[in-house]
Design a protein around this motif. Structure first.
Motif, PDB file in Angstrom:
ATOM      1  N   ILE A  78       7.528  -5.214  -5.887  1.00 18.33           N
ATOM      2  CA  ILE A  78       7.125  -4.099  -5.014  1.00 18.33           C
ATOM      3  C   ILE A  78       5.614  -3.834  -5.080  1.00 18.33           C
ATOM      4  O   ILE A  78       4.989  -3.642  -4.037  1.00 18.33           O
ATOM      5  N   GLU A  82       3.203  -3.930  -1.895  1.00 10.89           N
ATOM      6  CA  GLU A  82       2.330  -2.812  -1.537  1.00 10.89           C
ATOM      7  C   GLU A  82       0.895  -3.295  -1.313  1.00 10.89           C
ATOM      8  O   GLU A  82       0.243  -2.910  -0.348  1.00 10.89           O
ATOM      9  N   ILE A  87       5.104  -4.207   2.333  1.00 20.61           N
ATOM     10  CA  ILE A  87       6.058  -3.138   2.019  1.00 20.61           C
ATOM     11  C   ILE A  87       6.559  -2.441   3.295  1.00 20.61           C
ATOM     12  O   ILE A  87       7.692  -1.961   3.332  1.00 20.61           O
ATOM     13  N   GLY A  91      10.315  -2.276   3.571  1.00 23.80           N
ATOM     14  CA  GLY A  91      10.853  -0.915   3.520  1.00 23.80           C
ATOM     15  C   GLY A  91      11.715  -0.592   4.730  1.00 23.80           C
ATOM     16  O   GLY A  91      12.746   0.082   4.608  1.00 23.80           O
ATOM     17  N   GLU A  92      11.297  -1.075   5.870  1.00 25.65           N
ATOM     18  CA  GLU A  92      12.084  -0.832   7.077  1.00 25.65           C
ATOM     19  C   GLU A  92      13.418  -1.584   7.006  1.00 25.65           C
ATOM     20  O   GLU A  92      14.460  -1.056   7.405  1.00 25.65           O
ATOM     21  N   VAL A  94      15.056  -2.251   4.270  1.00 24.49           N
ATOM     22  CA  VAL A  94      15.883  -1.493   3.328  1.00 24.49           C
ATOM     23  C   VAL A  94      16.531  -0.296   4.030  1.00 24.49           C
ATOM     24  O   VAL A  94      17.736  -0.068   3.931  1.00 24.49           O
ATOM     25  N   LEU A  95      15.714   0.423   4.752  1.00 23.68           N
ATOM     26  CA  LEU A  95      16.179   1.622   5.451  1.00 23.68           C
ATOM     27  C   LEU A  95      17.299   1.302   6.447  1.00 23.68           C
ATOM     28  O   LEU A  95      18.365   1.924   6.452  1.00 23.68           O
ATOM     29  N   ASN A 114      14.696   4.551  -1.474  1.00 25.31           N
ATOM     30  CA  ASN A 114      13.367   4.764  -2.058  1.00 25.31           C
ATOM     31  C   ASN A 114      12.276   4.462  -1.038  1.00 25.31           C
ATOM     32  O   ASN A 114      12.343   3.457  -0.332  1.00 25.31           O
ATOM     33  N   LEU A 115      11.284   5.320  -0.986  1.00 27.79           N
ATOM     34  CA  LEU A 115      10.135   5.069  -0.121  1.00 27.79           C
ATOM     35  C   LEU A 115       8.894   4.850  -0.967  1.00 27.79           C
ATOM     36  O   LEU A 115       8.650   5.584  -1.920  1.00 27.79           O
ATOM     37  N   SER A 116       8.145   3.842  -0.609  1.00 25.24           N
ATOM     38  CA  SER A 116       6.873   3.583  -1.290  1.00 25.24           C
ATOM     39  C   SER A 116       5.834   4.596  -0.812  1.00 25.24           C
ATOM     40  O   SER A 116       5.856   5.012   0.348  1.00 25.24           O
ATOM     41  N   GLN A 119       4.409   3.867   2.502  1.00 27.37           N
ATOM     42  CA  GLN A 119       5.148   4.184   3.723  1.00 27.37           C
ATOM     43  C   GLN A 119       4.810   5.594   4.199  1.00 27.37           C
ATOM     44  O   GLN A 119       4.954   5.914   5.369  1.00 27.37           O
TER      45      GLN A 119
END
Ligand code: C2E
Ligand code: MG
Ligand code: MG
Ligand code: MG
Length: 285
Positions: A78, A82, A87, A91-92, A94-95, A114-116, A119
Motif C-alpha cells: 500500500i 500511495e 492507490i 482503492g476504487e 476495493v470499494l 479502508n481508505l488511504s 483518496q
C-alpha cells in the motif's frame, strides 16, 4: 577504526539501500499490472457486537496474490501504491468489489472499507462512493468507510468537506487505529464519526500494563458519551475479550472472534447461528 573500515561499512549500507530500492521498484512494476491480471482479492474479517454476540459486519482487507511472491501484505504494497498514485485505481477496485460482495449478505450486515489518506485528496471521492453504491445496489448505511487519523492531518477544511459529502450519501464513517495518530480529539468535535476503532497496540498492552487498560477504558467511555460505537481491534485471546468487554467497548474485531477469511467462508458464517461461541469454535485460535 580505520578509514577503510568506515568506507566498507558505508558501502554495506549503500548496498542495503540499493537492494531495498530495487525491491520497491520491482513491487511497483508488478503493482502496475496487478489489477489487469486480477491478482487482488479481499479477505473479510468478522466484527462482533458484544451486546448480542453476533456478527454484525465484516472489514474488507486487501490481499495481493502475486504469481511468484505469493501473498503480499498490504503493509508492504500500500505504501508503494500511495507513492505511485496507483492507490486511486486500487482503492476504487476495493470499494466496488466490497459493495458487490456485501449486497449478497443479509440486510443488517455491514462492510468496512479502508481508505488511504491519498483518496481523501481526490475531490471526486464522494462521487466514486456514490457510483459504487449505485452500481452494486448496496444501501449506503451498510457501507462503513474507515479512515486513519493521519488522513485527517492533511488539509482540515478539504477533508471536512469530503467527510460531509460522504455523510450526506448516508454512508458510515469510522476512525481507524484510534489513538495512534494526531488531532483525533479535535476532529471528534468537528465531525460526527460513527465509530472509533481502538488500535490493537492498546489491546495487546492490556495484560502487561495498566496504562493500556486505562486508555481502552477512556476511549470506550468517550465513545459512550458521544453516543458512538467503539471497536477493539486485535483481540486474540479469551482474556483480552473479557478485558475489553469489561472496559466497555461495544464491538470486537480480532483473531479470537474470526480471522480475515475468503468471501465464501464469510458467507458460510452468516448462515450459521451468529454467536461468538460458534465463531470461536470454528475460526478462533
Ligand atoms: P487495519 O485497517 O487496522 O486492519 C486491521 C489489521 O489487523 C489487518 O491486517 C488484520 O488482518 C489485522 N488483525 C485483525 N485482527 C488481528 C489480531 O487479532 N491480531 C493481529 N496480530 N492482527 C489482527 P492487514 O490485513 O495486514 O492490513 C493491514 C493494514 O493495511 C490495515 O490495517 C489497513 O490500514 C491497510 N489496508 C488493508 N486493506 C486496505 C485497503 O483496501 N485499502 C487501504 N488503503 N488500506 C488497506
Ligand atoms: Mg481498518
Ligand atoms: Mg485498525
Ligand atoms: Mg492498522
Amino acid at each position: 577504526r580505520s578509514k577503510a573500515e568506515g568506507r566498507g561499512r558505508y558501502r554495506f549500507f549503500e548496498q542495503k539501500m540499493d537492494e531495498q530500492m530495487q525491491a520497491r521498484r520491482a513491487i511497483e512494476l508488478d503493482l502496475r499490472q496487478a489489477l489487469a491480471l486480477q491478482e487482488f482479492e479481499l479477505a473479510y474479517q468478522p466484527q462482533v457486537d458484544l451486546a448480542t454476540q453476533e456478527v454484525v459486519g465484516f472489514e474488507a482487507l486487501l490481499r495481493w496474490r502475486h504469481a511468484t511472491r505469493g501473498l503480499v501484505s498490504p503493509l508492504e504494497f500500500i505504501p508503494v501504491a500511495e507513492e505511485t498514485g496507483l492507490i486511486g485505481a486500487i482503492g476504487e477496485w476495493v470499494l466496488r468489489t466490497a459493495c458487490r460482495d456485501a449486497v449478497q449478505w443479509p440486510e443488517a450486515i455491514t462492510v468496512g472499507v479502508n481508505l488511504s489518506p491519498l483518496q481523501f485528496r481526490n475531490p471526486s471521492l464522494a462521487q466514486t462512493v456514490m457510483s459504487a453504491l449505485a452500481s452494486s445496489g448496496l444501501a449506503a448505511e451498510r457501507l462503513e468507510l474507515e479512515i486513519t487519523e493521519n488522513a485527517l492531518l492533511e488539509d482540515t477544511d478539504t477533508v471536512l468537506v469530503l467527510l460531509k459529502q460522504l455523510r450526506d450519501l448516508g454512508v458510515r464513517v469510522s476512525m481507524d487505529d484510534f489513538g495512534t495518530g494526531y488531532s483525533s480529539l479535535a476532529y471528534l468535535q468537528k465531525f460526527p464519526f460513527d465509530r472509533l476503532k481502538i488500535d490493537q497496540s492498546f489491546v495487546r498492552g492490556m495484560g502487561a500494563n495498566p496504562e493500556a487498560s486505562a486508555i481502552v477504558r477512556a476511549v470506550a467511555a468517550l465513545g459512550a458519551s458521544l453516543g458512538i460505537k467503539t471497536t477493539a481491534e486485535g483481540v486474540e485471546t479469551e482474556e483480552q475479550l473479557a478485558a475489553i468487554r469489561n472496559e466497555g467497548c461495544t464491538h470486537v474485531q480480532g483473531y479470537f472472534t474470526g480471522r480475515p477469511m475468503a468471501l465464501a467462508d464469510a458467507r458460510a458464517l452468516l448462515v450459521q447461528p451468529r454467536k461468538v461461541a460458534a465463531i470461536v469454535e470454528e475460526h478462533g485460535l
